[in-house]
Scaffold this motif. Structure first.
Motif, PDB file in Angstrom:
ATOM      1  N   SER A 137       0.834  -1.207   0.000  1.00 61.51           N
ATOM      2  CA  SER A 137       0.000   0.000   0.000  1.00 61.51           C
ATOM      3  C   SER A 137       0.871   1.262   0.000  1.00 61.51           C
ATOM      4  O   SER A 137       0.551   2.251  -0.670  1.00 61.51           O
ATOM      5  CB  SER A 137      -0.940  -0.005   1.204  1.00 61.51           C
ATOM      6  OG  SER A 137      -0.188  -0.034   2.399  1.00 61.51           O
ATOM      7  N   GLU A 138       1.976   1.235   0.726  1.00 64.24           N
ATOM      8  CA  GLU A 138       2.885   2.391   0.759  1.00 64.24           C
ATOM      9  C   GLU A 138       3.573   2.566  -0.593  1.00 64.24           C
ATOM     10  O   GLU A 138       3.753   3.685  -1.060  1.00 64.24           O
ATOM     11  CB  GLU A 138       3.937   2.210   1.851  1.00 64.24           C
ATOM     12  CG  GLU A 138       3.410   2.336   3.255  1.00 64.24           C
ATOM     13  CD  GLU A 138       3.016   3.766   3.600  1.00 64.24           C
ATOM     14  OE1 GLU A 138       3.703   4.706   3.151  1.00 64.24           O
ATOM     15  OE2 GLU A 138       2.019   3.934   4.307  1.00 64.24           O
ATOM     16  N   VAL A 139       3.954   1.448  -1.220  1.00 61.29           N
ATOM     17  CA  VAL A 139       4.617   1.535  -2.527  1.00 61.29           C
ATOM     18  C   VAL A 139       3.671   2.137  -3.562  1.00 61.29           C
ATOM     19  O   VAL A 139       4.054   3.024  -4.336  1.00 61.29           O
ATOM     20  CB  VAL A 139       5.110   0.139  -2.974  1.00 61.29           C
ATOM     21  CG1 VAL A 139       5.628   0.177  -4.403  1.00 61.29           C
ATOM     22  CG2 VAL A 139       6.185  -0.376  -2.029  1.00 61.29           C
ATOM     23  N   ILE A 140       2.426   1.683  -3.564  1.00 62.50           N
ATOM     24  CA  ILE A 140       1.435   2.214  -4.510  1.00 62.50           C
ATOM     25  C   ILE A 140       1.229   3.699  -4.268  1.00 62.50           C
ATOM     26  O   ILE A 140       1.189   4.501  -5.210  1.00 62.50           O
ATOM     27  CB  ILE A 140       0.110   1.432  -4.381  1.00 62.50           C
ATOM     28  CG1 ILE A 140       0.300   0.004  -4.883  1.00 62.50           C
ATOM     29  CG2 ILE A 140      -1.003   2.114  -5.149  1.00 62.50           C
ATOM     30  CD1 ILE A 140      -0.873  -0.906  -4.593  1.00 62.50           C
ATOM     31  N   GLU A 141       1.134   4.094  -3.033  1.00 63.91           N
ATOM     32  CA  GLU A 141       0.922   5.504  -2.693  1.00 63.91           C
ATOM     33  C   GLU A 141       2.087   6.369  -3.169  1.00 63.91           C
ATOM     34  O   GLU A 141       1.888   7.446  -3.730  1.00 63.91           O
ATOM     35  CB  GLU A 141       0.751   5.633  -1.174  1.00 63.91           C
ATOM     36  CG  GLU A 141       0.405   7.025  -0.711  1.00 63.91           C
ATOM     37  CD  GLU A 141       0.227   7.064   0.797  1.00 63.91           C
ATOM     38  OE1 GLU A 141       0.822   7.970   1.409  1.00 63.91           O
ATOM     39  OE2 GLU A 141      -0.486   6.199   1.345  1.00 63.91           O
ATOM     40  N   LYS A 142       3.325   5.886  -2.980  1.00 64.37           N
ATOM     41  CA  LYS A 142       4.499   6.662  -3.399  1.00 64.37           C
ATOM     42  C   LYS A 142       4.598   6.739  -4.920  1.00 64.37           C
ATOM     43  O   LYS A 142       5.010   7.765  -5.475  1.00 64.37           O
ATOM     44  CB  LYS A 142       5.767   6.058  -2.806  1.00 64.37           C
ATOM     45  CG  LYS A 142       5.822   6.263  -1.313  1.00 64.37           C
ATOM     46  CD  LYS A 142       7.190   6.075  -0.791  1.00 64.37           C
ATOM     47  CE  LYS A 142       7.102   6.217   0.717  1.00 64.37           C
ATOM     48  NZ  LYS A 142       8.156   6.872   1.318  1.00 64.37           N
ATOM     49  N   VAL A 143       4.220   5.663  -5.612  1.00 63.28           N
ATOM     50  CA  VAL A 143       4.250   5.689  -7.075  1.00 63.28           C
ATOM     51  C   VAL A 143       3.228   6.693  -7.598  1.00 63.28           C
ATOM     52  O   VAL A 143       3.503   7.455  -8.532  1.00 63.28           O
ATOM     53  CB  VAL A 143       3.989   4.273  -7.648  1.00 63.28           C
ATOM     54  CG1 VAL A 143       3.698   4.322  -9.136  1.00 63.28           C
ATOM     55  CG2 VAL A 143       5.195   3.376  -7.385  1.00 63.28           C
ATOM     56  N   GLU A 144       2.056   6.721  -6.996  1.00 61.48           N
ATOM     57  CA  GLU A 144       1.025   7.677  -7.423  1.00 61.48           C
ATOM     58  C   GLU A 144       1.458   9.117  -7.136  1.00 61.48           C
ATOM     59  O   GLU A 144       1.211  10.008  -7.941  1.00 61.48           O
ATOM     60  CB  GLU A 144      -0.308   7.371  -6.733  1.00 61.48           C
ATOM     61  CG  GLU A 144      -0.982   6.112  -7.254  1.00 61.48           C
ATOM     62  CD  GLU A 144      -2.233   5.755  -6.466  1.00 61.48           C
ATOM     63  OE1 GLU A 144      -2.547   6.460  -5.470  1.00 61.48           O
ATOM     64  OE2 GLU A 144      -2.879   4.765  -6.828  1.00 61.48           O
ATOM     65  N   GLU A 145       2.114   9.350  -6.017  1.00 59.54           N
ATOM     66  CA  GLU A 145       2.580  10.691  -5.674  1.00 59.54           C
ATOM     67  C   GLU A 145       3.660  11.173  -6.639  1.00 59.54           C
ATOM     68  O   GLU A 145       3.727  12.349  -6.974  1.00 59.54           O
ATOM     69  CB  GLU A 145       3.133  10.713  -4.248  1.00 59.54           C
ATOM     70  CG  GLU A 145       2.094  10.682  -3.164  1.00 59.54           C
ATOM     71  CD  GLU A 145       2.730  10.641  -1.781  1.00 59.54           C
ATOM     72  OE1 GLU A 145       3.970  10.757  -1.681  1.00 59.54           O
ATOM     73  OE2 GLU A 145       1.975  10.474  -0.814  1.00 59.54           O
ATOM     74  N   SER A 146       4.522  10.265  -7.076  1.00 62.79           N
ATOM     75  CA  SER A 146       5.620  10.671  -7.948  1.00 62.79           C
ATOM     76  C   SER A 146       5.176  10.861  -9.391  1.00 62.79           C
ATOM     77  O   SER A 146       5.876  11.490 -10.179  1.00 62.79           O
ATOM     78  CB  SER A 146       6.752   9.647  -7.892  1.00 62.79           C
ATOM     79  OG  SER A 146       6.298   8.409  -8.411  1.00 62.79           O
ATOM     80  N   GLY A 147       4.007  10.346  -9.760  1.00 60.77           N
ATOM     81  CA  GLY A 147       3.477  10.540 -11.107  1.00 60.77           C
ATOM     82  C   GLY A 147       4.241   9.783 -12.179  1.00 60.77           C
ATOM     83  O   GLY A 147       4.435  10.286 -13.280  1.00 60.77           O
ATOM     84  N   LEU A 148       4.675   8.583 -11.900  1.00 58.24           N
ATOM     85  CA  LEU A 148       5.410   7.781 -12.878  1.00 58.24           C
ATOM     86  C   LEU A 148       4.499   7.148 -13.928  1.00 58.24           C
ATOM     87  O   LEU A 148       4.979   6.701 -14.967  1.00 58.24           O
ATOM     88  CB  LEU A 148       6.196   6.670 -12.165  1.00 58.24           C
ATOM     89  CG  LEU A 148       7.355   7.131 -11.276  1.00 58.24           C
ATOM     90  CD1 LEU A 148       7.935   5.933 -10.542  1.00 58.24           C
ATOM     91  CD2 LEU A 148       8.420   7.814 -12.095  1.00 58.24           C
ATOM     92  N   GLY A 149       3.236   7.083 -13.651  1.00 54.07           N
ATOM     93  CA  GLY A 149       2.300   6.499 -14.601  1.00 54.07           C
ATOM     94  C   GLY A 149       2.252   4.990 -14.538  1.00 54.07           C
ATOM     95  O   GLY A 149       1.750   4.337 -15.458  1.00 54.07           O
TER      96      GLY A 149
END
Length: 115
Positions: free
Chosen positions: A87-99
């Protein structure tokens, strides 16, 4: 004559000690090697005590450092466990906007036939 031999066998008193004549007395000079040995043992004892106290202080410093490093390791391990949760990994990926998106299907094994 007997009076002279009595005086020469007399124990050295405070007068001879203060006057310094005790250092030339035969009974005292015979004991010098033993006194030297005692002085050597005293120096060895003092040196050993100082060395052991210094070693104990160094052990205490290393023990304190080890305790600090152990607590830091536990703290970092807990942070890493928190950061690696899906859940933390998904949240960080969404915050960084990597797509990147989470896969819907499970991964499949690709089999390549040997020729």
């Amino acid at each position: 004559m007997t009076e002279k031999t009595k005086n020469s066998k007399r124990k050295p008193g405070m007068k001879s000690f203060l006057g310094g004549t005790i250092l030339t007395d035969e009974r005292f000079t015979k004991q010098l090697p033993f006194l030297g040995l005692l002085a050597f043992f005293a120096l060895v004892l003092i040196t050993n005590r100082n060395w052991s106290e210094r070693t104990i202080r160094q052990i205490e410093v290393v023990q304190d450092t080890l305790d600090e490093l152990r607590s830091e390791s536990i703290t970092l391990s807990a942070r890493l466990m928190d950061a690696s949760r899906p859940s933390e990994v998904i949240e960080k990926v969404e915050e960084s906007g990597l797509g990147l998106e989470e896969p819907v299907r499970p991964p499949q094994k690709i089999v390549v036939p040997k020729k």
